[in-house]
Design an enzyme around this catalytic site. Sequence first.
Site, mmCIF file in Angstrom:
data_model
loop_
_atom_site.group_PDB
_atom_site.id
_atom_site.type_symbol
_atom_site.label_atom_id
_atom_site.label_comp_id
_atom_site.label_asym_id
_atom_site.label_seq_id
_atom_site.Cartn_x
_atom_site.Cartn_y
_atom_site.Cartn_z
ATOM 1 N N GLY A 1 -8.448 1.731 5.865
ATOM 2 C CA GLY A 1 -7.692 2.951 5.588
ATOM 3 C C GLY A 1 -8.213 3.680 4.376
ATOM 4 N N CYS A 2 -8.125 5.013 4.399
ATOM 5 C CA CYS A 2 -8.485 5.792 3.228
ATOM 6 C C CYS A 2 -7.529 5.430 2.104
ATOM 7 C CB CYS A 2 -8.381 7.287 3.537
ATOM 8 S SG CYS A 2 -9.130 7.755 5.092
ATOM 9 N N GLY A 3 -7.984 5.567 0.869
ATOM 10 C CA GLY A 3 -7.125 5.222 -0.249
ATOM 11 C C GLY A 3 -6.992 3.717 -0.441
ATOM 12 N N LYS A 4 -8.008 2.937 0.019
ATOM 13 C CA LYS A 4 -8.028 1.490 -0.155
ATOM 14 C C LYS A 4 -6.750 0.853 0.371
ATOM 15 C CE LYS A 4 -11.158 1.642 -4.114
ATOM 16 N NZ LYS A 4 -11.371 1.264 -5.528
ATOM 17 N N ILE B 1 -3.802 11.317 1.130
ATOM 18 C CA ILE B 1 -5.245 11.073 1.179
ATOM 19 C C ILE B 1 -5.576 9.908 2.099
ATOM 20 C CG2 ILE B 1 -5.746 12.038 -1.096
ATOM 21 C CD1 ILE B 1 -5.917 9.047 -2.046
#
Length: 248
Positions: free
Chosen positions: A90-93, A159
């Site tokens: 996923g984006c944003g860790k 994000i």
Amino acid sequence: MPDQAHQPPMPVERPATLYINDQEVVTLQTTPSHLDDWAIGFLFGEGIIRDLGEVARLSVDEDRGMIWADLPGLENLPDAGTRKRYLTAGCGKGVTFSSLKDALLLRKVDHPLAVRVDDLLAWVKEMQQNTPLYAATGGVHAAGLKNVATGELIVREDIGRHNALDKAIGAALRAGWDLTQVAALSSGRISYEAATKLGRAQIAVGATLTAATDQAVRLATHLGMDLMGYARSPKHLVIYTRSGRILT
């Protein structure tokens, strides 16, 4: 050289830390808005709570990126040696406490909701028309939940695509929606983690502007859900699963 005076606004990202019963559980990079929705959606999507009534108190400081949830009935925290954290794509860790093996043990989605392809395409467009952060920055994801019974739409942006989905699910739970009457919409790919969140919520249909991963399709097939990708036009769409919920 580019004209700095006409540079569009940049997406904002900040760390957000979730505390359960005053103990730190996880810190994620997020868009610092609707963190109350994110917290409820994350707790529900990870199986830490089963319903909103288990949350005695929720307190959010968006300026500092801190969220406190009081769960009196929770005996073991998710990272207290009983469950393992998994970093996700996923984006944003993104992080989850559930592996694909765990997700395959979820209850099957057994209610009869079905929707038409044309409706899904229209709902995805409706979601895109309700994304002010994306319109301003061009750099965030959106997730939407369409209430098939009432016609209402909830859209949240972040994000991270998983964060956006958590926010949308959390907002729907706080609004008292019946999630068995909901279709999920996304601007980003549907991974196994996203499919897990849908399955746990008993959301039977998901549609995205991009793709679903092989593990997401495997899980959706196992749970009796249907996923649709490339939901831009009838010419380009892909229906990955055949549980009879997406009517062509």
